[in-house]
Design an enzyme around this catalytic site. Sequence first.
Site, PDB file in Angstrom:
ATOM      1  N   TYR A 188     -69.460   4.529  69.217  1.00 26.65           N
ATOM      2  CA  TYR A 188     -69.179   6.045  69.628  1.00 26.65           C
ATOM      3  C   TYR A 188     -67.496   5.972  69.697  1.00 26.65           C
ATOM      4  CZ  TYR A 188     -73.597   8.007  70.044  1.00 26.65           C
ATOM      5  OH  TYR A 188     -75.083   8.661  69.697  1.00 26.65           O
TER       6      TYR A 188
ATOM      7  N   ASP B  99     -72.913  11.206  63.054  1.00 27.33           N
ATOM      8  CA  ASP B  99     -73.813  12.373  63.374  1.00 27.33           C
ATOM      9  C   ASP B  99     -73.792  12.980  64.402  1.00 27.33           C
ATOM     10  OD1 ASP B  99     -75.307  10.419  64.655  1.00 27.33           O
ATOM     11  OD2 ASP B  99     -76.790  10.577  63.213  1.00 27.33           O
TER      12      ASP B  99
ATOM     13  N   HIS C 132     -80.324  10.379  63.503  1.00 28.81           N
ATOM     14  CA  HIS C 132     -80.242   9.916  64.902  1.00 28.81           C
ATOM     15  C   HIS C 132     -81.500   9.889  65.502  1.00 28.81           C
ATOM     16  CE1 HIS C 132     -76.911   9.692  67.725  1.00 28.81           C
ATOM     17  NE2 HIS C 132     -77.603   9.361  68.611  1.00 28.81           N
TER      18      HIS C 132
HETATM   19  C1  PYR Z   1     -78.510   9.312  72.223  1.00 27.32           C
HETATM   20  O1  PYR Z   1     -78.873   9.580  73.194  1.00 27.32           O
HETATM   21  O2  PYR Z   1     -79.148   9.700  71.106  1.00 27.32           O
HETATM   22  C2  PYR Z   1     -77.177   8.485  72.142  1.00 27.32           C
HETATM   23  O3  PYR Z   1     -76.952   8.088  71.035  1.00 27.32           O
HETATM   24  C3  PYR Z   1     -76.600   8.186  73.114  1.00 27.32           C
END
Ligand code: PYR
Length: 493
Positions: free
Chosen positions: A240, A268, A357
Site C-alpha cells: 500500500y 484498487d 480485492h
Molecule cells: C482490506 O481490509 O481489504 C485491506 O486490504 C487492508
Amino acid sequence: MTFISGEEVAKHNTRQDCWVIIHGKVYDVTNFLPEHPGGVKVILDQAGKDATAVFDPIHPRDIIETHLPPEACLGEVDPATVIQTAKVKTVETEEEKRRHELIKKKPALNEMLNLFDFEAVASQVSTAEAWAYYNSAADDEITHRENHNAFHRIWFRPRVMRDVTHVDMSTKILGHYSSFPLYITATALGKLGHPEGEVVLTRAAYSHKIIQMVPTLASCSMDEIANVCGKGQVLFFQLYANQNKDITRRVIQTAEAKGCKALFITVDAPQLGRREKDMRMKYVNAPPDIQDEKELNRNQGAARAISSFIDSSLNWNDLEWFRSVTSMPIVLKGIQTLEDAVLAVKYGCDGIVLSNHGGRQLDFARSGIEILPEVVEGLKKKGLLNKVEIYVDGGIRRGTDIIKAIALGAKAVGIGRPLLYAMSSYGQAGVERALQLLKDEVAICMRLLGANTLADISPDMVDIKNLATHVYTPKDYLYSGAYERLVPRRSKL
Ligand code: PYR
C-alpha cells in the site's frame, strides 16, 4: 538507557503532551498524534499508560522504528510501576465464555473436507471483531458472492482415454517454483485471527512449497516473517503506497532486503471500501463517550482505522519512481479491465492480478475470472500476451476453480480469506490441511479432465459461453450455509 517510573509516564496524558509505554519502552508520541492512521483518539485512550496490549494485535513490532524518530524513545520503564491500560481484560465476558465453549466443541481437523468447512468453523470460533473484519465486503457484498459464483458459470469439456497416472501440478510464478498454481495473497491483521499472526501462514506455505505474499498491513513485522522462512522459501511483498514517499521507499527496500522477490502494488484501493459488518461491529463496541462525529468515523471498523495513510494520488506516472527504488519485478494487483491491463504492459509491469480485492472495494465490480478471457484475448490480439504473467484472485474455493483459471490463461491464482479462516480455527495445521485439500481437488480435477501437467490444460477444456451472463447461477448450498447475513451474528443492534 534512562529509567522512567510509571508514575512519571502517567503525568503525560494529554493531546499536548502524550507518552505511552510499548514493550517496556516509553515513547513521546505527541508529534505523531495527527499522523496516526488510526486517529488521535485511540492513542489518547492509552496516554500515560502501557499500550502494549492494544498495540500488538494491530501493529508489527518494527513499525515504531519505521514511523517514529529515534529521539521519541525516552527510556525504559519499570513494569511494576506501570498503570495498565483499561483494555487489558481480566474478566472473561459472556461473549468470550460462549466462544471458548464453541472452541472446545469444534470438529476434529480431519473432519474438514473443503474450504467451506473451515469458514463455518471460523464463523463460530473467531472473535466478533476478527470475523467482522475478515468476512466483510463492500456494500451489499454482491461482488463478494459473485467472485465464487462466477466459477459456477464455467463448465468443463473433459478429455478421456489419456494416461493420467502421473499428475504434475507444479509451476513457476515469476520464475519461482510453486508446488501448485496457487499463492497466499496478502490479507491484513493476521493477529486478529491467530495470536501468532502471519507467521502461521509463512510456515504452512513452506511446508507446501508455495509462495506467500506478505501484506503491508501485516500484524507481524517483515523481520518476524523472514525469520521463520525455511531454506529457499520465496516471499512476495504487497504494497500500500504511503502518502509519504520516504516511508514507501523504506518499506519497499526493507522487503527487498529481507528477500522478497516481487512487489505487488495494490491499485484498487485509493481508499478502503465501506464494509458495513466491520463498521457496525466497531460502532457497537465504541465507548459511549464517543459522540464527536469526526472521532466516530475514525472508529468505523478495523479497515478505516488502519488505512488512512494510503496514497490516493497513486497513478501510472508513479511506476517510474517504483522502478527507481527497487529491482524487484513489479506486479499490479487489482486490474479490472483490458484497458488497464494494456497500460500495465505498456508501463513495463511484469505481471497483473485480475482482482476486485475479494469484493471489499467496489461492489458490482466484475470478478477476476470473468475478466480473464477478455484480458487474455485482448493482450493476444495486441501481441502483448507474452509480456506479463496474469494471476486471478477472488472466490477461489475449489480445485476446480483453480483449474478453470489456468485453462483460461492464468499463471496462478491467489487465495486469502479461506486460509485466514483455516488459521483462525485450527492454526498452522488447519492452513496446511486446507492447502492439502485444494491440492487433492486439483489433482482429481486434472485426472478427470485428461491433463497430466498444467500445460495440458487448454481453453477448449472449459465452456465459458455463459461466463459473462449475470442472470442465472446454480444455488451453492455449501457456500450459502457458511455465508453470514449482513447484520453481524453478535451485533448488539
Ligand atoms: C482490506 O481490509 O481489504 C485491506 O486490504 C487492508
